[in-house]
Design a protein around this motif. Structure first.
Motif, mmCIF file in Angstrom:
data_model
loop_
_atom_site.group_PDB
_atom_site.id
_atom_site.type_symbol
_atom_site.label_atom_id
_atom_site.label_comp_id
_atom_site.label_asym_id
_atom_site.label_seq_id
_atom_site.Cartn_x
_atom_site.Cartn_y
_atom_site.Cartn_z
ATOM 1 N N VAL A 1 0.828 -1.202 0.000
ATOM 2 C CA VAL A 1 0.000 0.000 0.000
ATOM 3 C C VAL A 1 0.866 1.257 0.000
ATOM 4 N N GLN A 2 2.040 1.172 0.614
ATOM 5 C CA GLN A 2 2.931 2.320 0.699
ATOM 6 C C GLN A 2 3.864 2.456 -0.504
ATOM 7 N N ASP A 3 3.799 1.496 -1.431
ATOM 8 C CA ASP A 3 4.691 1.509 -2.592
ATOM 9 C C ASP A 3 4.156 2.491 -3.638
ATOM 10 N N ARG A 4 4.801 3.638 -3.746
ATOM 11 C CA ARG A 4 4.395 4.641 -4.729
ATOM 12 C C ARG A 4 5.323 4.684 -5.940
ATOM 13 N N ALA A 5 6.366 3.864 -5.918
ATOM 14 C CA ALA A 5 7.348 3.894 -6.999
ATOM 15 C C ALA A 5 6.983 2.967 -8.157
ATOM 16 N N HIS A 6 6.067 2.035 -7.942
ATOM 17 C CA HIS A 6 5.777 1.033 -8.964
ATOM 18 C C HIS A 6 4.291 0.955 -9.294
ATOM 19 N N ARG A 7 3.598 2.060 -9.190
ATOM 20 C CA ARG A 7 2.159 2.042 -9.429
ATOM 21 C C ARG A 7 1.837 2.173 -10.918
ATOM 22 N N SER A 8 0.845 1.418 -11.323
ATOM 23 C CA SER A 8 0.305 1.512 -12.674
ATOM 24 C C SER A 8 -1.208 1.640 -12.589
ATOM 25 N N PHE A 9 -1.810 1.998 -13.726
ATOM 26 C CA PHE A 9 -3.264 2.101 -13.796
ATOM 27 C C PHE A 9 -3.747 1.374 -15.044
ATOM 28 N N GLY A 10 -4.877 0.702 -14.907
ATOM 29 C CA GLY A 10 -5.470 0.013 -16.036
ATOM 30 C C GLY A 10 -6.640 0.792 -16.602
ATOM 31 N N PHE A 11 -6.940 0.526 -17.878
ATOM 32 C CA PHE A 11 -8.101 1.131 -18.520
ATOM 33 C C PHE A 11 -8.639 0.151 -19.545
ATOM 34 N N LYS A 12 -9.955 0.136 -19.718
ATOM 35 C CA LYS A 12 -10.529 -0.765 -20.717
ATOM 36 C C LYS A 12 -11.833 -0.201 -21.245
ATOM 37 N N ARG A 13 -12.175 -0.692 -22.426
ATOM 38 C CA ARG A 13 -13.439 -0.335 -23.045
ATOM 39 C C ARG A 13 -13.822 -1.438 -24.019
ATOM 40 N N HIS A 14 -15.095 -1.710 -24.138
ATOM 41 C CA HIS A 14 -15.588 -2.676 -25.116
ATOM 42 C C HIS A 14 -15.890 -1.974 -26.438
ATOM 43 N N TYR A 15 -15.620 -2.689 -27.529
ATOM 44 C CA TYR A 15 -15.818 -2.147 -28.878
ATOM 45 C C TYR A 15 -16.540 -3.172 -29.736
ATOM 46 N N ARG A 16 -17.089 -2.689 -30.818
ATOM 47 C CA ARG A 16 -17.658 -3.560 -31.854
ATOM 48 C C ARG A 16 -16.904 -3.332 -33.157
ATOM 49 N N GLY A 17 -16.615 -4.439 -33.833
ATOM 50 C CA GLY A 17 -15.903 -4.370 -35.097
ATOM 51 C C GLY A 17 -15.625 -5.771 -35.604
ATOM 52 N N ALA A 18 -14.648 -5.895 -36.473
ATOM 53 C CA ALA A 18 -14.338 -7.197 -37.047
ATOM 54 C C ALA A 18 -13.802 -8.143 -35.970
ATOM 55 N N PRO A 19 -14.233 -9.417 -35.973
ATOM 56 C CA PRO A 19 -13.721 -10.375 -34.991
ATOM 57 C C PRO A 19 -12.237 -10.650 -35.209
ATOM 58 N N ASN A 20 -11.571 -11.063 -34.122
ATOM 59 C CA ASN A 20 -10.134 -11.311 -34.177
ATOM 60 C C ASN A 20 -9.773 -12.765 -34.457
ATOM 61 N N ASP A 21 -10.783 -13.587 -34.726
ATOM 62 C CA ASP A 21 -10.574 -14.959 -35.194
ATOM 63 C C ASP A 21 -9.684 -15.771 -34.260
ATOM 64 N N GLY A 22 -10.005 -15.755 -32.980
ATOM 65 C CA GLY A 22 -9.315 -16.617 -32.035
ATOM 66 C C GLY A 22 -7.918 -16.179 -31.668
ATOM 67 N N VAL A 23 -7.622 -14.882 -31.814
ATOM 68 C CA VAL A 23 -6.282 -14.362 -31.534
ATOM 69 C C VAL A 23 -6.379 -13.299 -30.444
ATOM 70 N N ILE A 24 -5.424 -13.305 -29.510
ATOM 71 C CA ILE A 24 -5.230 -12.192 -28.593
ATOM 72 C C ILE A 24 -3.968 -11.458 -29.025
ATOM 73 N N SER A 25 -4.039 -10.127 -29.096
ATOM 74 C CA SER A 25 -2.918 -9.325 -29.580
ATOM 75 C C SER A 25 -2.438 -8.377 -28.487
ATOM 76 N N LEU A 26 -1.121 -8.196 -28.417
ATOM 77 C CA LEU A 26 -0.493 -7.283 -27.469
ATOM 78 C C LEU A 26 0.250 -6.202 -28.233
ATOM 79 N N PHE A 27 -0.013 -4.934 -27.895
ATOM 80 C CA PHE A 27 0.589 -3.794 -28.562
ATOM 81 C C PHE A 27 1.364 -2.965 -27.535
ATOM 82 N N SER A 28 2.477 -2.390 -27.974
ATOM 83 C CA SER A 28 3.360 -1.655 -27.079
ATOM 84 C C SER A 28 3.220 -0.153 -27.271
ATOM 85 N N PHE A 29 3.312 0.582 -26.159
ATOM 86 C CA PHE A 29 3.484 2.030 -26.220
ATOM 87 C C PHE A 29 4.356 2.449 -25.039
#
Length: 370
Positions: A149-177
């Motif tokens: 709880v006291q660790d402020r040096a390694h904090r991250s935050f998550g975000f998500k949203r659902h979308y509609r579009g073309a299916p990914n055909d059984g694939v999970i993809s990871l993108f970097s930024f």
């Protein structure tokens, strides 16, 4: 025990808490599970259920009809892509559906489930066994003075949203930024989940403006922009998280047995968070049975659970941190992908960031009797 004082009180009704409630109630244990929300409810999550948890889910009789199979992973760099197959099918399933189905299995097994009623303090819980299944960050962690709880040096935050579009055909993809990454996979109902993680150092002044942040990373990284192209939001806003600190935690703290994210958080890139939650319940269940039968063995049972939990999960968490260090640096990721060929690297990564499918199939078979 009386209804007011069950044998086991579980605080939190996510995958870990509901799985444990179902397992114990199925053995005749008087279990009460408290969940502050009501079902179904959305949660921030990558919504990828790894294959190493499916033997347990299937033995619980959980119906995931409509949740697409996922057979393959793609890691997308600036100029290179590395893809590899999973040895068993995984599933893309929303937390709204998975958590509902798991808590239904707990009710079928005989657990008492109390929703919409938060536990205000652990001092109010008087069961012989108390289980923390409240997730990655909760006021109970402060109540127990847990170090992360006291660790402020390694904090991250998550975000998500659902979308509609073309299916990914059984694939999970990871993108970097820069200082983060994005996971994309389909869930039920023709929905695609886009879930990201970003280090807190990138969010100074952001103030929750996730739409603006996503537009920023799309401008920075064309491949991230490609991930969103052709999709329309299926939810009004982004869902975001409280701070996340990726580190192992004590599996027993203040006499409370911790399961799921409360016992340690793995990077979402590993696609093993929900699986670890379900598996931690499977590992805790027989030891809790033993403790209920032999209360004088508490110290021994706590030590054994801590040792088993560390053996199964600490290496996964450590390896996920190493991979995250690469995935959150686009230039480094692209250079790293240059040397990857064939399926061996993917198999190596899978072996170190998730459990063995056969091991958990055996544990589930032993628990349910063949």
């Amino acid at each position: 025990m009386t209804a007011a004082t069950p044998d086991v009180t579980i605080v939190g009704g996510g995958p870990a808490g509901s799985t444990l409630a179902a397992l114990l109630a199925g053995r005749g244990v008087d279990v009460t599970l408290f969940e502050r929300d009501t079902f179904p409810r959305d949660k921030l999550c990558g919504e990828f259920l790894s294959y190493d948890a499916l033997p347990i889910v299937e033995r619980l009789g959980v119906d995931l009809a409509g949740a697409p199979d996922i057979h393959r992973c793609r890691v997308v760099g600036r100029r290179r892509t590395f893809a590899f197959d999973f040895p068993h099918r995984a599933r893309g399933v929303s937390r709204a559906l998975l958590d509902l189905r798991l808590v239904e299995s707990a009710v079928r097994a005989g657990a008492r489930v109390v929703t919409g009623t938060p536990v205000m303090s652990l001092d109010d819980v008087h069961s012989p066994v108390v289980v923390g299944a409240w997730g990655r960050w909760c006021r109970f962690d402060k109540e127990l003075a847990r170090p992360f709880v006291q660790d402020r040096a390694h904090r991250s935050f998550g975000f998500k949203r659902h979308y509609r579009g073309a299916p990914n055909d059984g694939v999970i993809s990871l993108f970097s930024f820069d200082r983060g990454y994005l996971g994309v996979n389909d869930v039920e109902g023709g929905i695609t989940n886009m879930c990201g993680l970003v280090n807190a150092s990138r969010l100074a002044g952001n103030k929750g403006r996730w739409e603006a942040f996503v537009e920023t990373i799309r401008r920075e990284e064309p491949r991230v922009d490609d991930a969103f192209t052709g999709y329309a939001p299926a939810q009004e806003t982004f869902l975001s998280s409280t701070p996340v600190v990726f580190r192992a935690r004590e599996p027993v703290d203040g006499g409370v047995f911790m399961i799921g994210d409360a016992s340690g958080v793995i990077d979402p890139l590993a696609g093993n968070g929900m699986a670890m939650a379900i598996q931690s319940a499977m590992l805790a269940a027989p030891l809790i049975l033993e403790l209920l039968a032999h209360p004088t063995r508490r110290a021994e049972v706590e030590r054994r659970y801590s040792a088993i939990h560390a053996a199964y999960f600490r290496p996964r968490i450590a390896w996920s941190r190493r991979v995250a260090a690469v995935l959150s640096r686009p230039a480094l990721l692209n250079a790293s992908l240059a040397g990857l060929r064939g399926q061996a690297a993917g198999a190596f990564l899978l072996d170190r960031t998730r459990g063995n499918h056969e091991t958990f199939a055996r544990l589930a078979s032993d628990w349910f009797g063949g």
